[in-house]
Design an enzyme around this catalytic site. Structure first.
Site, PDB file in Angstrom:
ATOM      1  CB  CYS A  92      34.133  41.630  40.723  1.00 21.98           C
ATOM      2  SG  CYS A  92      34.434  40.688  42.211  1.00 21.98           S
ATOM      3  N   GLY A 102      28.039  38.782  41.945  1.00 19.65           N
ATOM      4  CA  GLY A 102      28.818  39.601  43.668  1.00 19.65           C
ATOM      5  C   GLY A 102      27.214  40.261  44.945  1.00 19.65           C
ATOM      6  CG  ASN A 126      34.781  38.879  37.132  1.00 21.89           C
ATOM      7  OD1 ASN A 126      34.132  39.355  35.357  1.00 21.89           O
ATOM      8  ND2 ASN A 126      34.592  38.753  37.534  1.00 21.89           N
ATOM      9  N   GLY A 127      38.066  39.226  38.140  1.00 22.12           N
ATOM     10  CA  GLY A 127      38.799  37.970  37.538  1.00 22.12           C
ATOM     11  C   GLY A 127      39.609  38.033  39.063  1.00 22.12           C
ATOM     12  CE1 TYR A 180      24.909  27.639  39.850  1.00 23.01           C
ATOM     13  CE2 TYR A 180      27.066  28.886  40.156  1.00 23.01           C
ATOM     14  CZ  TYR A 180      26.030  28.187  40.667  1.00 23.01           C
ATOM     15  OH  TYR A 180      25.454  28.729  41.855  1.00 23.01           O
TER      16      TYR A 180
END
Ligand code: SF4
Length: 468
Positions: free
Chosen positions: A12, A38, A112-113, A251
């Site tokens: 996300c 996402g 997000n998480g 990445y």
């Protein structure tokens, strides 16, 4: 490399804007720039005269909003989200922002998480009578905040102190936008300005996309409130050492983003340089696996004074839904995503830089591909330490059993993937490449490479991975 062949997936991206005539449209562009975070679903919620309306759907940002008239999403405050779904949570109900309406107010949430204690909290809330609409851990925070009725900085802080894990939250309540970051600052979250308006986003590439300027980072344990009085900062937890996810730099994030004041491309170049110092090799040229390993390959080439060449190209038109070759055709060598540049690698001793190895199957395929194209030697150099442990903080990667780094020595990995030699960047080398100044309470999370978790899982139940 493409997320689906690497085996590491973001979970996300969030975007919020307060005080702009074109709030929904700018949110769309911001989300579009964070599409890599996402691809399962996207949504936008706007607030006008304290009324919240929204639209969300499964799919890519472009597809989700292609039929939407932004004039219908009218309002100067907006919240947006792109979602990567883990197994079991792919339904539309879990696409964010989550929107809750009551008789007196509306509230939207984007996250997000990963909340490690979401299951235990959910059980507790359900026992008290809460009814959940989704299977997303994000909804747990909504119920915790709403328990006392009003949503204020005090009730948000109280709720945040009950949850455990990694989180960057955006909350829209009536006409107030809140942003919160976990006490270890594991996930990225930045504040920007466009004219008089405020923007908050997971990655600063979203600011560049819409012409906003970077203002500052949201700090670990900080709660930001943005309304007609401007921006106010609160602290819901003591400011701990920042431990931003190292994988964001290695990445996951876009190279043009700055995370915690460090540019992603520049940090990747430094990883390559550190790697060249730690693991030099006699060879003719350096190549990188596109896209995320290119920066590290340039750094390695610069440090080792060897030419950097484009030895592998990526087919940009292979989408997620593209028909993949059958096992039989794959074995015949039908390659959809990556192709070697024969004229570059033929007869050469090649240093191949990759950012990380997850299961090893892709690396093996690339080494074989380069040798089939005539490379005399392929020396694999990895711009991060071996991945040995799972992530509990919102990054979906293979299970420990599947991680090649968890179950094999470095020499064995080299043999499995068919490399002439192999070396990984050290933990110290990675930290040096990312952290500018270790004296000012700055560090990185490298738990999936070291097993040292900044927020320790207390029991097996907490190790369940939930959705972002
Ligand atoms: S465990 Fe790995 S992927 Fe997860 S937050 Fe830490 S560095 Fe990032």
């Amino acid at each position: 490399m493409l997320a689906e062949i690497k085996g590491i997936n973001e979970e996300c991206g969030v975007f919020g804007i307060w005080g702009h005539e074109k709030a929904a449209e700018l949110t769309y562009y911001g989300l579009h720039s964070m599409q890599h975070r996402g691809q399962e679903g996207a949504g936008i919620v706007v607030s006008k005269d304290k009324e919240l309306t929204g639209y969300k759907q499964l799919g890519l940002v472009n597809d989700v909003f292609k039929q939407v008239k932004f004039d219908d999403l009218n309002g100067k405050i907006a919240l947006g989200h792109v979602r990567y779904a883990t197994q079991g949570g792919k339904g539309l109900e879990n696409v964010q922002p989550l929107l809750f309406q009551s008789l007196t107010s509306g509230m939207a949430l984007a996250h997000n998480g990963n909340l490690m204690n979401a299951t235990a909290l959910r059980e507790e809330l359900e026992k008290e009578g809460s009814i959940f609409q989704t299977t997303s851990d994000t909804e747990v925070l909504a119920h915790l905040m709403k328990r006392s009725g009003e949503v204020t900085e005090a009730t948000i802080s109280e709720a945040l102190n009950r949850v455990k894990g990694a989180y960057a939250y955006l909350i829209l309540e009536d006409d107030t936008l809140y942003a919160a970051l976990d006490p270890a600052g594991i996930r990225p979250l930045s504040i920007g300005r466009i004219g008089e308006a405020y923007v908050v986003a997971s990655e600063t590439c979203a600011f560049d996309q819409i012409g906003a300027t970077f203002e500052r980072e949201v700090l670990p344990g900080e709660l930001i409130k943005i309304n007609q009085d401007g921006l106010t900062s609160f602290r819901f937890a003591p400011r701990g050492k920042r431990q931003m996810c190292a994988m964001e730099y290695v990445y996951l994030s876009r190279p043009d983003s700055d995370l915690n004041y460090v540019n992603v491309h520049a940090s990747r170049k430094r990883m390559g340089k550190e790697l060249a110092k730690e693991a030099p090799v006699d060879a003719d040229l350096v190549i990188g696996v596109p896209d995320s390993s290119i920066s590290a390959a340039i750094g390695y080439a610069e440090e080792s004074k060897l030419p950097y060449e484009m030895g592998i190209i990526k087919n940009r038109y292979v989408g997620r839904t593209f028909i993949q070759p059958s096992q039989e055709l794959r074995e015949l060598g039908v390659k959809m995503k990556l192709s070697p540049v024969r004229g570059i690698v033929e007869g050469k001793r090649v240093i191949m830089i990759d950012d990380s190895i997850v299961r090893g199957t892709t690396s093996r395929r690339i080494v074989i591909m380069l040798k089939d194209a005539g490379a005399k030697e392929v020396h694999v150099r990895i711009a991060s330490p071996a991945i040995t442990d799972p992530c509990y903080y919102g990054i979906d990667m293979s299970t420990k059993e599947e991680l090649i780094g968890a179950n094999n020595s470095i020499e064995e990995i080299g043999e499995i993937i068919g490399a002439d030699s192999i070396a990984y960047l050290s933990e110290e080398g990675l930290e040096n490449a990312i952290v500018k100044d270790k004296t000012i309470n700055q560090g990185v999370c490298m738990a999936c490479m070291t097993g040292l978790y900044p927020v320790a899982p207390a029991d097996e139940k907490e190790m369940d991975i939930s959705n972002c």
